[in-house]
Design a protein around this motif. Sequence first.
Motif, PDB file in Angstrom:
ATOM      1  N   GLY A   1      11.838  32.504  31.116  1.00  0.00           N
ATOM      2  CA  GLY A   1      10.992  33.707  30.998  1.00  0.00           C
ATOM      3  C   GLY A   1       9.884  33.519  29.980  1.00  0.00           C
ATOM      4  O   GLY A   1       8.735  33.913  30.208  1.00  0.00           O
ATOM      5  N   THR A   2      10.205  32.873  28.863  1.00  0.00           N
ATOM      6  CA  THR A   2       9.170  32.667  27.843  1.00  0.00           C
ATOM      7  C   THR A   2       8.211  31.558  28.267  1.00  0.00           C
ATOM      8  O   THR A   2       7.061  31.535  27.851  1.00  0.00           O
ATOM      9  CB  THR A   2       9.784  32.305  26.478  1.00  0.00           C
ATOM     10  OG1 THR A   2      10.627  31.180  26.643  1.00  0.00           O
ATOM     11  CG2 THR A   2      10.579  33.457  25.910  1.00  0.00           C
ATOM     12  N   GLY A   3       8.705  30.649  29.111  1.00  0.00           N
ATOM     13  CA  GLY A   3       7.853  29.537  29.536  1.00  0.00           C
ATOM     14  C   GLY A   3       6.950  29.876  30.708  1.00  0.00           C
ATOM     15  O   GLY A   3       5.960  29.195  30.944  1.00  0.00           O
ATOM     16  N   MET A   4       7.299  30.959  31.420  1.00  0.00           N
ATOM     17  CA  MET A   4       6.604  31.271  32.669  1.00  0.00           C
ATOM     18  C   MET A   4       5.087  31.399  32.479  1.00  0.00           C
ATOM     19  O   MET A   4       4.306  30.780  33.199  1.00  0.00           O
ATOM     20  CB  MET A   4       7.177  32.563  33.235  1.00  0.00           C
ATOM     21  CG  MET A   4       6.719  32.858  34.640  1.00  0.00           C
ATOM     22  SD  MET A   4       7.225  34.503  35.139  1.00  0.00           S
ATOM     23  CE  MET A   4       8.974  34.366  35.139  1.00  0.00           C
ATOM     24  N   LEU A   5       4.651  32.189  31.525  1.00  0.00           N
ATOM     25  CA  LEU A   5       3.214  32.344  31.265  1.00  0.00           C
ATOM     26  C   LEU A   5       2.844  31.674  29.943  1.00  0.00           C
ATOM     27  O   LEU A   5       1.910  30.894  29.871  1.00  0.00           O
ATOM     28  CB  LEU A   5       2.843  33.828  31.234  1.00  0.00           C
ATOM     29  CG  LEU A   5       3.089  34.601  32.535  1.00  0.00           C
ATOM     30  CD1 LEU A   5       2.795  36.079  32.349  1.00  0.00           C
ATOM     31  CD2 LEU A   5       2.249  34.060  33.674  1.00  0.00           C
ATOM     32  N   ARG A   6       3.597  31.985  28.882  1.00  0.00           N
ATOM     33  CA  ARG A   6       3.257  31.443  27.565  1.00  0.00           C
ATOM     34  C   ARG A   6       3.389  29.927  27.542  1.00  0.00           C
ATOM     35  O   ARG A   6       2.583  29.230  26.919  1.00  0.00           O
ATOM     36  CB  ARG A   6       4.163  32.087  26.497  1.00  0.00           C
ATOM     37  CG  ARG A   6       3.872  31.665  25.094  1.00  0.00           C
ATOM     38  CD  ARG A   6       2.469  31.995  24.649  1.00  0.00           C
ATOM     39  NE  ARG A   6       2.229  33.425  24.525  1.00  0.00           N
ATOM     40  CZ  ARG A   6       1.015  33.969  24.333  1.00  0.00           C
ATOM     41  NH1 ARG A   6      -0.041  33.188  24.241  1.00  0.00           N
ATOM     42  NH2 ARG A   6       0.854  35.273  24.248  1.00  0.00           N
ATOM     43  N   GLY A   7       4.406  29.409  28.234  1.00  0.00           N
ATOM     44  CA  GLY A   7       4.601  27.962  28.273  1.00  0.00           C
ATOM     45  C   GLY A   7       3.406  27.275  28.925  1.00  0.00           C
ATOM     46  O   GLY A   7       2.929  26.248  28.456  1.00  0.00           O
TER      47      GLY A   7
ATOM     48  N   MET B   1      -2.527  26.876  32.142  1.00  0.00           N
ATOM     49  CA  MET B   1      -2.899  28.214  32.613  1.00  0.00           C
ATOM     50  C   MET B   1      -4.409  28.316  32.840  1.00  0.00           C
ATOM     51  O   MET B   1      -4.859  28.994  33.774  1.00  0.00           O
ATOM     52  CB  MET B   1      -2.421  29.264  31.599  1.00  0.00           C
ATOM     53  CG  MET B   1      -2.685  30.699  32.001  1.00  0.00           C
ATOM     54  SD  MET B   1      -1.957  31.151  33.595  1.00  0.00           S
ATOM     55  CE  MET B   1      -0.260  31.445  33.138  1.00  0.00           C
ATOM     56  N   ASP B   2      -5.184  27.623  32.018  1.00  0.00           N
ATOM     57  CA  ASP B   2      -6.641  27.636  32.180  1.00  0.00           C
ATOM     58  C   ASP B   2      -7.021  27.140  33.577  1.00  0.00           C
ATOM     59  O   ASP B   2      -7.886  27.706  34.243  1.00  0.00           O
ATOM     60  CB  ASP B   2      -7.309  26.738  31.134  1.00  0.00           C
ATOM     61  CG  ASP B   2      -7.260  27.353  29.742  1.00  0.00           C
ATOM     62  OD1 ASP B   2      -6.379  28.207  29.516  1.00  0.00           O
ATOM     63  OD2 ASP B   2      -8.083  26.980  28.895  1.00  0.00           O
TER      64      ASP B   2
ATOM     65  N   ALA C   1      -2.550  40.684  32.090  1.00  0.00           N
ATOM     66  CA  ALA C   1      -3.838  40.859  32.784  1.00  0.00           C
ATOM     67  C   ALA C   1      -4.924  41.341  31.840  1.00  0.00           C
ATOM     68  O   ALA C   1      -6.113  41.260  32.156  1.00  0.00           O
ATOM     69  CB  ALA C   1      -3.658  41.833  33.936  1.00  0.00           C
ATOM     70  N   ARG C   2      -4.536  41.865  30.675  1.00  0.00           N
ATOM     71  CA  ARG C   2      -5.530  42.474  29.775  1.00  0.00           C
ATOM     72  C   ARG C   2      -5.785  41.696  28.486  1.00  0.00           C
ATOM     73  O   ARG C   2      -6.657  42.077  27.709  1.00  0.00           O
ATOM     74  CB  ARG C   2      -5.081  43.905  29.426  1.00  0.00           C
ATOM     75  CG  ARG C   2      -5.406  44.872  30.544  1.00  0.00           C
ATOM     76  CD  ARG C   2      -4.555  46.115  30.510  1.00  0.00           C
ATOM     77  NE  ARG C   2      -4.864  46.937  31.676  1.00  0.00           N
ATOM     78  CZ  ARG C   2      -4.412  46.693  32.911  1.00  0.00           C
ATOM     79  NH1 ARG C   2      -3.630  45.647  33.145  1.00  0.00           N
ATOM     80  NH2 ARG C   2      -4.759  47.468  33.922  1.00  0.00           N
ATOM     81  N   ARG C   3      -5.040  40.652  28.258  1.00  0.00           N
ATOM     82  CA  ARG C   3      -5.222  39.947  26.985  1.00  0.00           C
ATOM     83  C   ARG C   3      -5.956  38.615  27.202  1.00  0.00           C
ATOM     84  O   ARG C   3      -6.125  38.162  28.332  1.00  0.00           O
ATOM     85  CB  ARG C   3      -3.874  39.708  26.301  1.00  0.00           C
ATOM     86  CG  ARG C   3      -2.972  38.737  27.021  1.00  0.00           C
ATOM     87  CD  ARG C   3      -1.750  38.409  26.191  1.00  0.00           C
ATOM     88  NE  ARG C   3      -0.751  37.692  26.948  1.00  0.00           N
ATOM     89  CZ  ARG C   3      -0.765  36.378  27.119  1.00  0.00           C
ATOM     90  NH1 ARG C   3      -1.745  35.655  26.618  1.00  0.00           N
ATOM     91  NH2 ARG C   3       0.188  35.790  27.805  1.00  0.00           N
ATOM     92  N   ASP C   4      -6.357  38.016  26.070  1.00  0.00           N
ATOM     93  CA  ASP C   4      -6.990  36.701  26.132  1.00  0.00           C
ATOM     94  C   ASP C   4      -5.949  35.661  26.515  1.00  0.00           C
ATOM     95  O   ASP C   4      -4.794  35.748  26.076  1.00  0.00           O
ATOM     96  CB  ASP C   4      -7.530  36.297  24.741  1.00  0.00           C
ATOM     97  CG  ASP C   4      -8.678  37.187  24.307  1.00  0.00           C
ATOM     98  OD1 ASP C   4      -9.204  37.922  25.161  1.00  0.00           O
ATOM     99  OD2 ASP C   4      -9.034  37.128  23.118  1.00  0.00           O
ATOM    100  N   VAL C   5      -6.368  34.684  27.304  1.00  0.00           N
ATOM    101  CA  VAL C   5      -5.457  33.574  27.586  1.00  0.00           C
ATOM    102  C   VAL C   5      -5.296  32.782  26.286  1.00  0.00           C
ATOM    103  O   VAL C   5      -6.280  32.442  25.629  1.00  0.00           O
ATOM    104  CB  VAL C   5      -6.024  32.661  28.693  1.00  0.00           C
ATOM    105  CG1 VAL C   5      -5.161  31.417  28.868  1.00  0.00           C
ATOM    106  CG2 VAL C   5      -6.115  33.432  29.988  1.00  0.00           C
TER     107      VAL C   5
END
Lengths: 308, 542
Positions: free
Chosen positions: B90-96, B103-104, B258-262
Motif C-alpha cells: 500500500g505504501t509502495g503503490m504510489l509513494r514507492g 511515477m513521472d 490527484a491534488r498534490r505535487d508528485v
Amino acid sequence: MTAPIIEVDGLTKSYGGKRGINEVSFDVAEGEVFGFLGPNGAGKTTTIRLLMALIRADGGRARIAALDCWEKALEIKRLIGYVPGEPALDRNLTGGQILEYFANLRGGVDRAYLKKLIERLDLDTGRKFRQYSTGNKRKVVLIQAFMHRPRLLILDEPTSGLDPLNQQEFDGMVKEARDEGRTVFLSSHVLSEVEKTCTRVGIIREGRLVKVGGIHELMDIKRYEITIAFAKPVPADAFARLEGVVEVEALSNGSAVRLAIQGAADAVIKEAAQYPVVSLTSYEPSLEDIFLRYYERDDQAPKEAARV
Amino acid sequence: MFRSIYLKSFRDYRVPILGWGLGLGALMAVVFAAIPTVFATPAAKAAVVSIGASYAWIAEPIKIDTAGGYATWKYGITILVVVIWPLLAGTGMLRGEEDRGSMDVLLSLPRGRVRIALEKVAAMWTALLAMGLVIGLLTFAGAAKVSSDLGLGAALAFGLNLALICAVFLSIALLISQFTQERRTASGVTAGILVVAIVVDMVHRVVPNTVWLSQFSPIYYYNLSKPLVPGYGANLGAMLVLLALSGLFAAAAVWLFARRDVGGVSLHLPERSSQPARALPQSDWSLRSVYSRSLGMIATSTLWWTLAIAGFAAWMVIIVKQTEASLKSLLQGSPAMADFLKLGGSDSATNASILSAFFIFMPVLLMAFAVTQANRWSADEEDGLLEIVLSTPQPRLRVLLGRFAALATATIFISVLTLVATTVASAATGLALDYGHLAAASLSIVPFGLLVAAIGYLFAGWLRAAVDTGLLSFLLVIWFFISFVGPGLNLPDATQKLSPFYYYGSPLLHGIQVVDLLVIVAVGAVALALASARFVRKDISV
C-alpha cells in the motif's frame, strides 16, 4: 609512460549466466586522464565496481598503486575518490550533512578546500538530498569524490544530469587534478567530454575491451571522407580501385563523388587531378565517428583488445 | 499483461500473491493437518479448550473443540503477519513509484492521475482477492482431510474476510503515504496503526463493557466473521464495513493524490528560508561515524517502539494491580489459567507470577522491532546506500558492526526505558515486585532482539529485503506457536527448545537464567559472525 596506477589483467566477472566482463586488460598511468567508453551494458560499471572492490572478480587481477583491489581494498580506498553511476545517498540528510559525514568517514578533509568546491559548484548545502534536483544530487556526489584531493579519481558517468555551466566547471576540476599529477579514470558515453579531458581512452563492448590508445592515436586511425565536385561527370569506378578507398558514392549524376578513405589520400588526389575539379571538401572524423565504428557492425568487432 | 496499468500492476503482484497466498494457505492447511494429533484424546481436546480460554484476549476462542473453531482461533493470532505484505504494498503503490521516479514517466502518459491511481488500487484489490482465493482453497483442501462439515463456501468466505482486512490496511497505508515524504515513514506509521488497532480490538475481551471502544478497530469487524466455525459463519454486515472502510480510505488517498505535487505531500509544513546555504554542519554527533550515523537513522523509530514496548509493560503492571482480586479468583478456579501461569514459570496466582506470564511477550515485541531494523539493513544495500560508504576507507566489517552496534544500543535503550516505566508503574500502583527480578526481566530481552537482528543480517547476505523480512516474520510466528501453544499441545521438549522464547524463562520470578541466556547470546553471536563473514566477501548489489 610513467608507472601504472591502475593495472587490470584478464579481469573477468559474470553474473550467473549473464555477461559481465571478459578478459579485460589495460593499464592507466599515474597522472593521466583515462576515458573508459562504451554503450550501456557494455561492462563499464562492472569494471569500476571491481576496481572499487564492491564486487569480486571471477578471474584475472586488478591492482591500484600496486595493491590488489580486493585484498588491499582499505588501503586503496584511502587513495580514491569515487562517483558511482547511480549514486544513492541518505535522502533525509542535507547536502552539508552528507559531505560532513563522508569527510568524517575519510578521517577529516581540508574544510577550506571543501567550502571552495561547494562554492565552485554552487551547491545549496542546506537542502535535504531528497529535495535536490538530479543535477544538485550529482554535485554532492562529485564534491564528496574530490574533497579529499584523492590520488586517483574513479568517476562513473560523472556529469550525467549536470547543466553545461557545471559540466564546464567539472572539466576544469578534472584538468586541475591532472595538472596536480593526480589520475582520473572517467567512464562515459559522452564523447565530447572524453575528447576534451582525456589523454587516453579504452573502448569496451559487450564485456570485452576492443581498443585502448591515446586519444590522438585513435584519431589517427581515422577513416575520413572526401567529397570532390567536378565540372562534368566522372567514372566513380576509377576511384573505387584506388589504394585506401573504402567506399565510393556517386553524387549529382556523377558530377561529384563522396569517398571514404583509410590512410593516405595521395592516390585519390592524383586520380582527381585528371578531371576538372570544382571543389574538394574533407571531413575530419570526430571521436564519435571512431566510437561508432567499433559498434556499428558486430561481425567487424575485434576479439582482442588492439593497441595502436 | 502490459496492455494497461491495471494488468501491469497485477502482474507485478504475481509473486506476492503466490508467495503470501501459498504461505498463509499452507499454514492453515498445516493447522488442519495437526488437528487429529491435537485432538487425539478427550483430555488433549480439553487442554486445547483451556489454552484457548487463556489466550482469549489475543484471539477469541469459539467452538475451539471443532476443527474449524480451532483453526480460526489459531490463525487469529497471526493477523499481524497476514497484513504485513498489503501494508508494504500500500505504501509502495504510489509513494514507492514516486521514490523511484517511475511515477513521472507514468504520468507522462495521456491518462489522468485519478485513473492511474484507481487502476493501481483495482489491481491491488484483485491481487488480494486472488490471494484470498488461494488461502481459501488451501484451507478447504486442509479441512477436507479432517472435517467433512467444512464446505468450500466457508473456506472461500474465510479467504474473502482475510482479503478484506488486508484491503483495509492497504488503503490506510495508501492514505498515510499521501502525507509522508517517504514510503518507509508511511510503512512505519501504518504498522503503528495496525498495532494500535490490534490492541484496541483486544480491549473488549479484557475489560468489560468496552465493545464501543473496540468498534473503532477494523480488526474487530474482521473477527466478527468466523466462517470456519460451525454455526457461526460470516457476518455480512461486518464484511461490508470492512469493504466500506477500505473504499473510503482508498478514495481519500486517490483524491489527495490527484491534488498534490508528485513527490510532494498533501499537508505542507512551513519551509525554511529559501536563501541558499553554503555552510557545513558544526559538531553534529550523528555524522561522526557509521555507528553514530546508524544511531541517528534509527532514533525516531526507536523512540516510537520504546513508547509502545515500555508503555505496554507499564500497562501490564497497572492492569495486574487494578484487577488483582478478580484475576486471582479467576486464576485459582481455572485449570486453563494454571497452564497460562506455567508459561510464566509459576503454579501460584501471585501478582508476580501473573505479571511474569504476561512478561513473556516482551521478547516478542523487541524481536518484532529487530525484524524492522534487519529489513532496513538489507533495504539499504538494495537501494545502493552502501556504495559510497564502502568507497571510503571503512572496512566492510566495521560498517556492518557499526550498524549492529547502533541496533544493540537501541535495544538496550528500549529495555532500560521499559525497566524505568515498569518500576514507576509498580511504585505508583503499589504493586510489590522484586526490583532485581524486574531488572532481569526487562534487560534480558536484549539478546532476543539481537538474535533476530543477527539472523536477519545473515539472511540479508543472500536474500532481498522483502524475502528477508518475510522469512524472519514467519520464523517469529513459528517460534511463537512452539513456545506459547506448544506446551498445551504436549510438544516434545526438544521441539520447544528450538524456540528462543524457551530460553527467556521466568526472570521476573527466578531472575536471569545465565546458561539459558548464554545459549541465545551464543546463537546470536554465531549468526552475526556468519553474517559478517558473508558480508565482507559478497558482491554489493545495486
